[in-house]
Design a protein around this motif. Sequence first.
Motif, PDB file in Angstrom:
ATOM      1  N   PRO A  73     -17.525  10.572  -2.729  1.00  0.00           N
ATOM      2  CA  PRO A  73     -17.134   9.931  -1.481  1.00  0.00           C
ATOM      3  C   PRO A  73     -17.047   8.424  -1.654  1.00  0.00           C
ATOM      4  N   ALA A  74     -16.276   7.775  -0.816  1.00  0.00           N
ATOM      5  CA  ALA A  74     -16.154   6.326  -0.902  1.00  0.00           C
ATOM      6  C   ALA A  74     -17.517   5.684  -0.718  1.00  0.00           C
ATOM      7  N   PRO A  75     -17.876   4.704  -1.588  1.00  0.00           N
ATOM      8  CA  PRO A  75     -19.176   4.054  -1.459  1.00  0.00           C
ATOM      9  C   PRO A  75     -19.313   3.362  -0.110  1.00  0.00           C
ATOM     10  N   GLY A  76     -20.537   3.266   0.357  1.00  0.00           N
ATOM     11  CA  GLY A  76     -20.772   2.589   1.618  1.00  0.00           C
ATOM     12  C   GLY A  76     -22.219   2.712   2.029  1.00  0.00           C
ATOM     13  N   PRO A  77     -22.561   2.247   3.224  1.00  0.00           N
ATOM     14  CA  PRO A  77     -23.946   2.317   3.691  1.00  0.00           C
ATOM     15  C   PRO A  77     -24.448   3.755   3.729  1.00  0.00           C
ATOM     16  N   LEU A  78     -25.738   3.902   3.511  1.00  0.00           N
ATOM     17  CA  LEU A  78     -26.331   5.226   3.547  1.00  0.00           C
ATOM     18  C   LEU A  78     -26.406   5.727   4.978  1.00  0.00           C
ATOM     19  N   ASP A 102     -23.425   6.175  -7.882  1.00  0.00           N
ATOM     20  CA  ASP A 102     -22.107   6.806  -7.756  1.00  0.00           C
ATOM     21  C   ASP A 102     -21.762   7.097  -6.300  1.00  0.00           C
ATOM     22  N   ARG A 103     -22.758   7.530  -5.541  1.00  0.00           N
ATOM     23  CA  ARG A 103     -22.504   8.009  -4.180  1.00  0.00           C
ATOM     24  C   ARG A 103     -22.329   6.857  -3.197  1.00  0.00           C
ATOM     25  N   TYR A 104     -23.121   5.791  -3.354  1.00  0.00           N
ATOM     26  CA  TYR A 104     -23.128   4.740  -2.337  1.00  0.00           C
ATOM     27  C   TYR A 104     -22.564   3.410  -2.815  1.00  0.00           C
ATOM     28  N   GLY A 105     -22.328   3.254  -4.104  1.00  0.00           N
ATOM     29  CA  GLY A 105     -21.894   1.967  -4.622  1.00  0.00           C
ATOM     30  C   GLY A 105     -23.092   1.090  -4.916  1.00  0.00           C
ATOM     31  N   LEU A 106     -22.896   0.098  -5.779  1.00  0.00           N
ATOM     32  CA  LEU A 106     -24.046  -0.685  -6.258  1.00  0.00           C
ATOM     33  C   LEU A 106     -24.726  -1.500  -5.160  1.00  0.00           C
ATOM     34  N   PRO A 107     -23.988  -2.274  -4.341  1.00  0.00           N
ATOM     35  CA  PRO A 107     -24.714  -3.084  -3.341  1.00  0.00           C
ATOM     36  C   PRO A 107     -25.561  -2.244  -2.391  1.00  0.00           C
ATOM     37  N   ALA A 108     -25.013  -1.141  -1.871  1.00  0.00           N
ATOM     38  CA  ALA A 108     -25.778  -0.318  -0.926  1.00  0.00           C
ATOM     39  C   ALA A 108     -26.938   0.375  -1.618  1.00  0.00           C
ATOM     40  N   ALA A 109     -26.709   0.911  -2.819  1.00  0.00           N
ATOM     41  CA  ALA A 109     -27.791   1.584  -3.549  1.00  0.00           C
ATOM     42  C   ALA A 109     -28.900   0.599  -3.899  1.00  0.00           C
ATOM     43  N   TRP A 110     -28.523  -0.618  -4.250  1.00  0.00           N
ATOM     44  CA  TRP A 110     -29.525  -1.630  -4.597  1.00  0.00           C
ATOM     45  C   TRP A 110     -30.341  -2.033  -3.370  1.00  0.00           C
ATOM     46  N   LEU A 162     -30.901 -10.213 -10.763  1.00  0.00           N
ATOM     47  CA  LEU A 162     -29.780 -10.907 -11.391  1.00  0.00           C
ATOM     48  C   LEU A 162     -28.926  -9.927 -12.201  1.00  0.00           C
ATOM     49  N   GLU A 163     -29.555  -8.927 -12.809  1.00  0.00           N
ATOM     50  CA  GLU A 163     -28.807  -7.882 -13.513  1.00  0.00           C
ATOM     51  C   GLU A 163     -27.936  -7.095 -12.529  1.00  0.00           C
ATOM     52  N   ALA A 164     -28.465  -6.844 -11.339  1.00  0.00           N
ATOM     53  CA  ALA A 164     -27.674  -6.148 -10.328  1.00  0.00           C
ATOM     54  C   ALA A 164     -26.462  -6.976  -9.912  1.00  0.00           C
ATOM     55  N   LEU A 165     -26.646  -8.283  -9.776  1.00  0.00           N
ATOM     56  CA  LEU A 165     -25.525  -9.163  -9.428  1.00  0.00           C
ATOM     57  C   LEU A 165     -24.494  -9.170 -10.549  1.00  0.00           C
ATOM     58  N   ALA A 166     -24.946  -9.260 -11.803  1.00  0.00           N
ATOM     59  CA  ALA A 166     -24.025  -9.263 -12.939  1.00  0.00           C
ATOM     60  C   ALA A 166     -23.227  -7.964 -12.996  1.00  0.00           C
ATOM     61  N   ALA A 167     -23.902  -6.827 -12.780  1.00  0.00           N
ATOM     62  CA  ALA A 167     -23.215  -5.537 -12.830  1.00  0.00           C
ATOM     63  C   ALA A 167     -22.190  -5.409 -11.710  1.00  0.00           C
ATOM     64  N   THR A 168     -22.512  -5.925 -10.528  1.00  0.00           N
ATOM     65  CA  THR A 168     -21.582  -5.840  -9.397  1.00  0.00           C
ATOM     66  C   THR A 168     -20.357  -6.713  -9.629  1.00  0.00           C
ATOM     67  N   LEU A 169     -20.574  -7.923 -10.126  1.00  0.00           N
ATOM     68  CA  LEU A 169     -19.442  -8.805 -10.410  1.00  0.00           C
ATOM     69  C   LEU A 169     -18.516  -8.184 -11.458  1.00  0.00           C
ATOM     70  N   ALA A 170     -19.112  -7.655 -12.544  1.00  0.00           N
ATOM     71  CA  ALA A 170     -18.302  -7.052 -13.603  1.00  0.00           C
ATOM     72  C   ALA A 170     -17.553  -5.828 -13.100  1.00  0.00           C
ATOM     73  N   HIS A 171     -18.199  -5.052 -12.230  1.00  0.00           N
ATOM     74  CA  HIS A 171     -17.555  -3.853 -11.692  1.00  0.00           C
ATOM     75  C   HIS A 171     -16.361  -4.219 -10.816  1.00  0.00           C
ATOM     76  N   GLN A 172     -16.400  -5.395 -10.196  1.00  0.00           N
ATOM     77  CA  GLN A 172     -15.299  -5.835  -9.346  1.00  0.00           C
ATOM     78  C   GLN A 172     -14.269  -6.675 -10.094  1.00  0.00           C
ATOM     79  N   GLY A 173     -14.419  -6.755 -11.415  1.00  0.00           N
ATOM     80  CA  GLY A 173     -13.438  -7.478 -12.206  1.00  0.00           C
ATOM     81  C   GLY A 173     -13.575  -8.982 -12.148  1.00  0.00           C
ATOM     82  N   LEU A 174     -14.783  -9.468 -11.852  1.00  0.00           N
ATOM     83  CA  LEU A 174     -15.028 -10.902 -11.803  1.00  0.00           C
ATOM     84  C   LEU A 174     -15.769 -11.317 -13.077  1.00  0.00           C
ATOM     85  N   PRO A 175     -15.266 -12.307 -13.828  1.00  0.00           N
ATOM     86  CA  PRO A 175     -15.898 -12.701 -15.087  1.00  0.00           C
ATOM     87  C   PRO A 175     -17.334 -13.171 -14.872  1.00  0.00           C
TER      88      PRO A 175
END
Length: 318
Positions: free
Chosen positions: A100-105, A138-146, A212-225
């Motif tokens: 399902p599309a990621p989003g709030p739980l 996978d189910r909620y996306g990184l920001p919501a899961a975090w 900070l690892e969560a922020l790095a993973a989210t940026l990379a997942h969104q295609g931001l260097p």
Amino acid sequence: MDPTGDLLPTAPPVGGLTTGAVARLLGVAPTTLRSWDRRYGLGPAAREDGRHRRWTAADIAVLRAMCRLTSAGLPPAEAARAVLAGQTPAPAPTPGRASPAPGPLPPGRARRECRGLARAAARLAGPAMDELLTAALDRYGLPAAWDEVIMPVLHAVGRRWESAGERYIEVEHLLSWHVSGALRRVPARSPSPGAGLSLLACVPGETHSLALEALAATLAHQGLPVSMFGAALPVEALVEAVRRTGPNAVVLWAQSPDTADGATVDRVEAIAWGVRGARRRPAVLVAGPGWAGRRPPGARHLSGLARAVDVLAAPVAR
């Protein structure tokens, strides 16, 4: 996947396994098995000499189902009813399967997800933690899961460690390790053309880097260097990294007020590169609870993972 499946022998020895052997096999405490037997009737079908528990393959299969359900967040009583009724949990999403599309739980789901991850951590059940973390991401996306699952469990484990002393630190260390691994498994996308580089680092002396690892993973997942330098980067190394990479933004993380050093922010803000007359400087942002009440004048504070990504992705930050 059943996290205990590859540890289970094809057939227990003749006469069955003892409670201690089954507890080691499943990664739970013997007292937990005795409690499930006493409260919910999930005990062995036969007892040697009418006294000693001996668990057969069928008994262990029931316990494995119980472990799967409780790891998924079901309360033990509800999980026991499902097991006794012959019900099985829904399978977790697997790589390549549409999710399902990621989003709030949904309401109430966050509590169940947190409960399952916390129980797996308390049992030191690494494979179960990996499965639960991957499913939540996978189910909620990184920001919501975090924000709604991982951080609340990390905070709860940290509070337990503070109250229990060294007796609980192994849980915090193992959970942190598996969270870090799950974040590294989040797929990165090719950088967007023209997007500016974000350099992430903990301030000198700061060893807590998971957020900070969560922020790095989210940026990379969104295609931001992004360049992630991790924990306790010395000032001179930080300055050299900024000069060599020329980032548009530098994020400095401080978990504790003891490590939040305004002088480090001033040092990075003063770095300039490029030809004379057209030199550039990075936008320096601070993040983490350590900066509360200690934020350097003019420094922008990033609050929350989703908000931090929005700020770093915006043209004004670049």
